[in-house]
Each structure stands twice: as C-alpha cells, then as structure tokens.
Design an enzyme around this catalytic site. Structure first.
Site, PDB file in Angstrom:
ATOM      1  N   SER A   1     -11.177  -1.146   3.743  1.00 52.29           N
ATOM      2  CA  SER A   1     -10.366  -1.071   4.945  1.00 52.29           C
ATOM      3  C   SER A   1      -9.356   0.009   5.392  1.00 52.29           C
ATOM      4  O   SER A   1      -9.010   0.846   4.442  1.00 52.29           O
ATOM      5  CB  SER A   1      -8.634  -2.083   4.820  1.00 52.29           C
ATOM      6  OG  SER A   1      -9.398  -2.924   4.635  1.00 52.29           O
TER       7      SER A   1
ATOM      8  N   GLU B   1      -4.860   3.607   6.353  1.00 52.53           N
ATOM      9  CA  GLU B   1      -4.814   3.483   4.719  1.00 52.53           C
ATOM     10  C   GLU B   1      -5.827   4.754   4.373  1.00 52.53           C
ATOM     11  O   GLU B   1      -4.808   5.436   3.224  1.00 52.53           O
ATOM     12  CB  GLU B   1      -5.124   2.409   4.389  1.00 52.53           C
ATOM     13  CG  GLU B   1      -4.668   1.777   2.803  1.00 52.53           C
ATOM     14  CD  GLU B   1      -5.903   0.596   2.348  1.00 52.53           C
ATOM     15  OE1 GLU B   1      -5.746  -0.081   3.042  1.00 52.53           O
ATOM     16  OE2 GLU B   1      -6.314   1.018   0.786  1.00 52.53           O
TER      17      GLU B   1
ATOM     18  N   ARG C   1       0.933  -0.905  -0.312  1.00 47.89           N
ATOM     19  CA  ARG C   1      -0.031  -0.017  -0.150  1.00 47.89           C
ATOM     20  C   ARG C   1       0.972   1.208  -0.196  1.00 47.89           C
ATOM     21  O   ARG C   1       0.585   2.602   0.791  1.00 47.89           O
ATOM     22  CB  ARG C   1      -1.259   0.082   1.655  1.00 47.89           C
ATOM     23  CG  ARG C   1      -2.016  -0.921   1.162  1.00 47.89           C
ATOM     24  CD  ARG C   1      -3.073  -1.228   0.202  1.00 47.89           C
ATOM     25  NE  ARG C   1      -4.175  -2.065   0.402  1.00 47.89           N
ATOM     26  CZ  ARG C   1      -4.222  -2.790   0.895  1.00 47.89           C
ATOM     27  NH1 ARG C   1      -3.111  -3.777   0.034  1.00 47.89           N
ATOM     28  NH2 ARG C   1      -5.223  -4.535   0.804  1.00 47.89           N
TER      29      ARG C   1
HETATM   30  P1  FAD Z   1      -9.088   8.594  -4.978  1.00 46.35           P
HETATM   31  O1  FAD Z   1      -9.256   7.916  -2.858  1.00 46.35           O
HETATM   32  O2  FAD Z   1      -9.441   9.260  -5.002  1.00 46.35           O
HETATM   33  O3  FAD Z   1      -7.852   8.981  -4.054  1.00 46.35           O
HETATM   34  C1  FAD Z   1      -6.570   7.846  -3.183  1.00 46.35           C
HETATM   35  C2  FAD Z   1      -5.330   8.885  -3.881  1.00 46.35           C
HETATM   36  O4  FAD Z   1      -4.851   9.051  -4.805  1.00 46.35           O
HETATM   37  C3  FAD Z   1      -5.757   9.925  -3.813  1.00 46.35           C
HETATM   38  O5  FAD Z   1      -4.109  10.666  -2.911  1.00 46.35           O
HETATM   39  C4  FAD Z   1      -5.297  11.177  -4.635  1.00 46.35           C
HETATM   40  O6  FAD Z   1      -5.079  12.816  -4.481  1.00 46.35           O
HETATM   41  C5  FAD Z   1      -4.149   9.767  -5.647  1.00 46.35           C
HETATM   42  N1  FAD Z   1      -4.952  10.492  -6.969  1.00 46.35           N
HETATM   43  C6  FAD Z   1      -6.017  10.061  -7.548  1.00 46.35           C
HETATM   44  N2  FAD Z   1      -6.213   9.440  -9.070  1.00 46.35           N
HETATM   45  C7  FAD Z   1      -5.106  10.765  -9.231  1.00 46.35           C
HETATM   46  C8  FAD Z   1      -4.355  10.826 -10.546  1.00 46.35           C
HETATM   47  N3  FAD Z   1      -5.081  10.646 -11.774  1.00 46.35           N
HETATM   48  N4  FAD Z   1      -2.795  11.800 -10.715  1.00 46.35           N
HETATM   49  C9  FAD Z   1      -2.380  11.635  -8.997  1.00 46.35           C
HETATM   50  N5  FAD Z   1      -2.925  11.617  -7.452  1.00 46.35           N
HETATM   51  C10 FAD Z   1      -4.290  10.760  -7.993  1.00 46.35           C
HETATM   52  N6  FAD Z   1      -8.017  -0.960  -2.173  1.00 46.35           N
HETATM   53  C11 FAD Z   1      -6.935  -2.365  -1.916  1.00 46.35           C
HETATM   54  O7  FAD Z   1      -6.299  -1.650  -2.108  1.00 46.35           O
HETATM   55  N7  FAD Z   1      -7.334  -3.337  -1.724  1.00 46.35           N
HETATM   56  C12 FAD Z   1      -8.887  -3.117  -2.024  1.00 46.35           C
HETATM   57  O8  FAD Z   1      -9.300  -4.625  -1.668  1.00 46.35           O
HETATM   58  C13 FAD Z   1      -9.877  -2.502  -1.660  1.00 46.35           C
HETATM   59  N8  FAD Z   1     -11.395  -2.565  -1.534  1.00 46.35           N
HETATM   60  C14 FAD Z   1     -11.814  -1.647  -1.366  1.00 46.35           C
HETATM   61  C15 FAD Z   1     -13.026  -1.774  -0.666  1.00 46.35           C
HETATM   62  C16 FAD Z   1     -13.784  -0.923  -0.469  1.00 46.35           C
HETATM   63  C17 FAD Z   1     -15.097  -1.256  -0.489  1.00 46.35           C
HETATM   64  C18 FAD Z   1     -13.855   0.778  -0.434  1.00 46.35           C
HETATM   65  C19 FAD Z   1     -14.852   1.677  -0.896  1.00 46.35           C
HETATM   66  C20 FAD Z   1     -12.073   0.703  -0.800  1.00 46.35           C
HETATM   67  C21 FAD Z   1     -11.325  -0.195  -1.124  1.00 46.35           C
HETATM   68  N9  FAD Z   1     -10.062  -0.255  -1.277  1.00 46.35           N
HETATM   69  C22 FAD Z   1      -9.116  -1.075  -1.876  1.00 46.35           C
HETATM   70  C23 FAD Z   1      -9.396   1.320  -1.081  1.00 46.35           C
HETATM   71  C24 FAD Z   1      -9.226   2.030  -2.551  1.00 46.35           C
HETATM   72  O9  FAD Z   1     -10.674   1.464  -3.352  1.00 46.35           O
HETATM   73  C25 FAD Z   1      -8.052   2.435  -3.586  1.00 46.35           C
HETATM   74  O10 FAD Z   1      -7.160   2.469  -2.729  1.00 46.35           O
HETATM   75  C26 FAD Z   1      -8.525   3.060  -4.855  1.00 46.35           C
HETATM   76  O11 FAD Z   1      -7.149   2.791  -5.290  1.00 46.35           O
HETATM   77  C27 FAD Z   1      -8.246   3.913  -4.599  1.00 46.35           C
HETATM   78  O12 FAD Z   1      -8.948   4.898  -6.301  1.00 46.35           O
HETATM   79  P2  FAD Z   1     -10.085   6.210  -6.492  1.00 46.35           P
HETATM   80  O13 FAD Z   1      -9.618   6.554  -8.012  1.00 46.35           O
HETATM   81  O14 FAD Z   1     -10.670   5.751  -5.236  1.00 46.35           O
HETATM   82  O15 FAD Z   1      -8.410   7.308  -5.889  1.00 46.35           O
HETATM   83  N1  EPU Z   2     -11.091 -11.410  11.109  1.00 45.83           N
HETATM   84  C1  EPU Z   2     -11.102 -10.617  11.780  1.00 45.83           C
HETATM   85  N2  EPU Z   2     -12.187 -10.092  12.843  1.00 45.83           N
HETATM   86  C2  EPU Z   2     -13.210  -9.284  11.402  1.00 45.83           C
HETATM   87  C3  EPU Z   2     -12.634  -9.944  10.185  1.00 45.83           C
HETATM   88  C4  EPU Z   2     -11.766 -10.071   9.911  1.00 45.83           C
HETATM   89  O1  EPU Z   2     -10.896 -11.074  12.727  1.00 45.83           O
HETATM   90  O2  EPU Z   2     -14.271  -8.757  11.460  1.00 45.83           O
HETATM   91  C5  EPU Z   2      -9.544 -11.695  10.629  1.00 45.83           C
HETATM   92  C6  EPU Z   2      -9.607 -13.032   9.541  1.00 45.83           C
HETATM   93  O3  EPU Z   2      -8.937 -13.832  10.980  1.00 45.83           O
HETATM   94  C7  EPU Z   2      -8.989 -13.307   8.838  1.00 45.83           C
HETATM   95  C8  EPU Z   2      -8.925 -11.710   8.901  1.00 45.83           C
HETATM   96  O4  EPU Z   2      -8.849 -11.356   9.745  1.00 45.83           O
HETATM   97  O5  EPU Z   2      -8.519 -14.198   8.877  1.00 45.83           O
HETATM   98  C9  EPU Z   2      -7.715 -11.326   7.592  1.00 45.83           C
HETATM   99  O6  EPU Z   2      -9.385 -11.036   6.873  1.00 45.83           O
HETATM  100  P1  EPU Z   2      -9.646 -10.413   5.292  1.00 45.83           P
HETATM  101  O7  EPU Z   2      -9.157 -11.513   4.772  1.00 45.83           O
HETATM  102  O8  EPU Z   2     -11.167  -9.875   5.214  1.00 45.83           O
HETATM  103  O9  EPU Z   2      -8.292  -9.968   4.484  1.00 45.83           O
HETATM  104  P2  EPU Z   2      -7.883  -8.152   5.618  1.00 45.83           P
HETATM  105  O10 EPU Z   2      -6.774  -8.420   6.029  1.00 45.83           O
HETATM  106  O11 EPU Z   2      -9.063  -7.332   6.512  1.00 45.83           O
HETATM  107  C10 EPU Z   2      -6.859  -7.520   3.791  1.00 45.83           C
HETATM  108  C11 EPU Z   2      -6.829  -5.407   2.645  1.00 45.83           C
HETATM  109  C12 EPU Z   2      -7.767  -5.724   2.302  1.00 45.83           C
HETATM  110  C13 EPU Z   2      -8.305  -6.489   0.599  1.00 45.83           C
HETATM  111  C14 EPU Z   2      -8.336  -8.187   1.661  1.00 45.83           C
HETATM  112  C15 EPU Z   2      -7.818  -9.323   0.748  1.00 45.83           C
HETATM  113  C16 EPU Z   2      -6.008  -4.258   4.259  1.00 45.83           C
HETATM  114  C17 EPU Z   2      -5.615  -2.903   5.090  1.00 45.83           C
HETATM  115  N3  EPU Z   2      -6.583  -5.173   3.818  1.00 45.83           N
HETATM  116  O12 EPU Z   2      -7.696  -6.957   4.061  1.00 45.83           O
HETATM  117  O13 EPU Z   2      -7.746  -4.708   1.105  1.00 45.83           O
HETATM  118  O14 EPU Z   2      -9.282  -6.918   0.383  1.00 45.83           O
HETATM  119  O15 EPU Z   2      -7.058  -8.270   2.814  1.00 45.83           O
HETATM  120  O16 EPU Z   2      -7.086  -9.212   0.055  1.00 45.83           O
HETATM  121  O17 EPU Z   2      -4.201  -4.604   3.619  1.00 45.83           O
HETATM  122  C18 EPU Z   2      -8.438  -2.113   1.169  1.00 45.83           C
HETATM  123  O18 EPU Z   2      -7.147  -1.876   1.438  1.00 45.83           O
HETATM  124  O19 EPU Z   2      -9.168  -0.651   1.382  1.00 45.83           O
HETATM  125  C19 EPU Z   2      -8.982  -3.608   1.332  1.00 45.83           C
HETATM  126  C20 EPU Z   2      -9.618  -3.580   1.893  1.00 45.83           C
END
Ligand code: FAD
Ligand code: EPU
Length: 336
Positions: free
Chosen positions: A236, A332, A164
C-alpha cells in the site's frame, strides 16, 4: 561484517529503484553494531538503517552510510501452559518467523503471513493485515541508540503504537537500531477471522487451524498484490485515511456503496484503494510508474522507474483524491 562502497541498492528495495549508497554495511551482531557506532563511518556521515527495503522509496542516491542487520535468532525466553515469549533477531525475515510460529502451533501472527520485510522493521512500522496488528503480540523491543550506544528496552506502552505508527516513526525517527523483538504468542489461540469474508474463505479451504489460516491468507494476498520479485512495489503506497463522522457521512450520501470501517463514534476509516479507484487511477501508467490493475493502492515500477517518477504519480493521485473527496492521503512508504 560486510562493507561495500558505492553499493547498488536495486536488490535492497522492493520498488527495484536503481540508487547507490556511499557505503553499505551488513552487520551480524550487537557487538559489531557497537563498534560501528564509535567509528568515523558513523560519526562523520548521515546514517540510514534498512531492513528488507519493502517500504522505502529512494528519490536519489544515498550520500551516507546504510546499515543492515543480519542478527538472526529465534529463542524462547519464557513459557507457561497458555503462552510462549519468543525473542527474535531484527534480521530474521518476518514471514520465516510466521512460518516457524505456525509450525510450532503458536497463534497470534498467522494473519500477518507473507508480509515482506524483516522482524526489526515490523516493530517500527506496526505492520498489520486481516484484522491483526503486530503490536497485539509485541512485549518488548530491544534497540541501541545510534548516537550514545546505550541499549534500551521499550515496553509496549513506550512504543506508542497506533495504525501503521510507532514512537520509532515519530519522535525517535532514525535514532535507534532495533536489534531484537520479544513477541508473546498463544498456545491455544483464539482465531481472528472477522476481516471481510476471511472466515468463510478459510472454511472453504478446510478446518480452522493455524496452517489453514496462514495458507488462505497467502492465497488471498497472492491474488491481489503483485510479487515484488516480478513487479517492483512497496505494498500500500498510502495509509487508509481516518476522517470525521460528518465528513464520512457527507461522502456516503453521494456514494452509498462506499466501504468503511468503524474507528470510534467520531471517526471512520475509508479504504484509500476505493478513493483512488473512484478517481479512475486503477491500471493507469504515467511514465514508468503505474497503478496496479488489481489493487489501486499499490503503485508499481513498470520497468526502469526512478523514485521521482513514482513520487510524481503519488502526487497526482493525492491531488485528484483531494479534489474529488477533500481527503489528503498520507504515504505509508518512507521517502528517502
Ligand atoms: P524497510 O522498508 O527496509 O524499512 C522500513 C522502515 O524501518 C525504515 O524507516 C527503516 O529505516 C526502518 N528500519 C528497518 N529495519 C530497522 C532496524 N533494524 N532498526 C531501525 N530501523 C529500521 N505492510 C503492512 O503493514 N501490511 C501489509 O499487509 C503489507 N503488505 C505488503 C505487501 C507488499 C507486496 C509489499 C512490498 C509491502 C507490504 N507492506 C505491508 C509494507 C512492508 O512490508 C512493511 O512496512 C515492512 O515492515 C517493511 O519491512 P522492511 O524490513 O522491508 O523495512
Ligand atoms: N478496493 C477498491 N479498489 C481496489 C482495491 C480495493 O475499491 O482497487 C476497496 C474494496 O472495496 C475493499 C477495500 O477497498 O473492500 C479494502 O481493500 P483491501 O481489503 O484490499 O485492503 P486495503 O484497505 O486496500 C489494507 C492494508 C494492507 C493489508 C490489507 C488487508 C493499509 C494501507 N493497507 O489494504 O496492507 O494487507 O488491508 O488487511 O492499511 C500495506 O500496508 O502495505 C498493505 C498491503
């Protein structure tokens, strides 16, 4: 190009926080961006570039200019028997690109299905899920310096990717607009299915194919994570902490069931969700902010929350995790 004064940001951040920007500009091409950089709008104001707003927390109105890229294209730039290099505009919705890759039989990003946001931000955030990070497939990031107008091409080493993390979040924070990203995808992909029970879940749904992996990941995500269209959230809220082996083993001696991931002989990663859950936060509400009932790492807007309310809840969580485990959680989400 579209310019909106005193623009509402409520639909431009997935937390659904009501905030305003002094000026919001959606631009469609690099040329439009170049013109903007020279104009008074940019020179005399602070500037924030956003994507889909899925990792932003607005604490106040934004007293400056917000830029948003609508550069949308997907072009093959080179290919051979085994790989294809695809250049994608920053404004393309990330999951639309994943769907396109899967339809074409190109592997490498199927595990990143359904992550919200746009392609430009994917390269800043180094998005990751289910054992894959986007830096595994990035070849080049194309960006324009917001002060000098110089266009730069960053190769994978220049981007300094880590969990990240990237150079764009650290020393170059806020200095560049990403305009496009080149990804290298595989025509005969080796699937990555080591994350938890992913392989058996995929096999329960059918054969080992790109589309079955994508559909399985979408189903897992939909079962755990709230849909931002229905419940405001940014995924997250904190990163998973990486701690020393000694600290990890101390905690493990009290909590033998603690989930963990090996990082190196010296370091172990612990799911922040587990730490927060152990502190009893899952499903709790403070004011209009809450902790999601299915995933303790996801903070939610229970309706009409301000950015400050979400930030206050985050601070309370950090405090109790620190008191119980001695671990400082790092957000994050980007606080604006
Ligand atoms: P924004 O939130 O709008 O911006 C993020 C950052 O990038 C800011 O610093 C902004 O200034 C900058 N930025 C954006 N576009 C540009 C550009 N073109 N040029 C310069 N700077 C820019 N993240 C994960 O890694 N894994 C996951 O599994 C995951 N699951 C998610 C689930 C949900 C339900 C939600 C709501 C979010 C999740 N995220 C996850 C977080 C998010 O989706 C990511 O961080 C995503 O990359 C953000 O993209 P965005 O276009 O919305 O950027
Ligand atoms: N767990 C709990 N309680 C909860 C949820 C999870 O104890 O309420 C424990 C479970 O044991 C589980 C472990 O935490 O095994 C990990 O949970 P999960 O698999 O849901 O993944 P996470 O570590 O919580 C990360 C990323 C997610 C990504 C998933 C799948 C980060 C900060 N988050 O979540 O990314 O989708 O793994 O790879 O690394 C995001 O960055 O926004 C995001 C959603």
């Amino acid at each position: 190009m579209k310019k909106i004064e005193s623009a509402s940001l409520i639909d431009l951040n997935t937390f659904g926080i009501e905030a305003k920007a002094k000026l919001l500009i959606h631009y469609k091409t690099e040329e439009e961006l170049m013109q903007l950089i020279e104009s008074d709008i940019m020179v005399n104001n602070k500037v924030l570039h956003i994507g889909g707003g899925s990792n932003l927390l607005f604490l106040n109105d934004y007293d400056g200019t917000i830029l948003h890229s609508e550069i949308k294209f997907i072009n093959i730039v080179s290919e051979n028997d085994s790989t294809v290099a695809v250049q994608v505009g920053a404004g393309v919705v990330w999951d639309d690109f994943v769907a396109y890759a899967v339809e074409n039989g190109w592997g490498g990003i199927e595990n990143l299905s359904l992550i919200p946001g746009e392609v430009g931000a994917s390269a800043i955030q180094n998005i990751g899920a289910y054992g894959v990070e986007v830096c595994d497939v990035i070849k080049e990031v194309h960006a324009i310096n917001l002060k000098t107008r110089v266009k730069e091409i960053f190769n994978i080493h220049d981007c300094k990717y880590a969990y990240r993390e990237s150079v764009f979040k650290l020393e170059l924070n806020g200095q560049f607009a990403i305009t496009s990203v080149i990804f290298e995808l595989q025509k005969n992909p080796a699937f990555k299915l080591n994350y938890q029970h992913l392989e058996s879940q995929v096999l329960q749904n059918g054969a080992l194919t790109l589309s079955n992996i994508r559909n399985t990941i979408i189903a897992i995500r939909e079962s755990k994570l709230p849909d931002p269209k229905l419940v405001g959230n940014a995924g997250s809220f904190f990163m998973n902490p990486v701690v020393s082996r000694i600290q990890f083993e101390n905690i493990q001696s009290n909590y033998p069931e603690i989930p963990h991931y090996y990082v190196s002989t010296e370091l172990e990663k612990i799911p922040a969700a587990w730490l927060i859950d152990q502190c009893g936060w899952k499903g709790k509400t403070v004011g209009n902010a809450g902790v999601h009932h299915n995933q303790a790492l996801v903070l939610v807007n229970k309706g009409g929350a301000t950015g400050a309310e979400i930030a206050h809840l985050a601070t309370l969580i950090q405090k109790s995790v620190f008191e119980k485990f001695g671990i400082q959680l790092t957000p994050e989400v980007n606080f604006i």
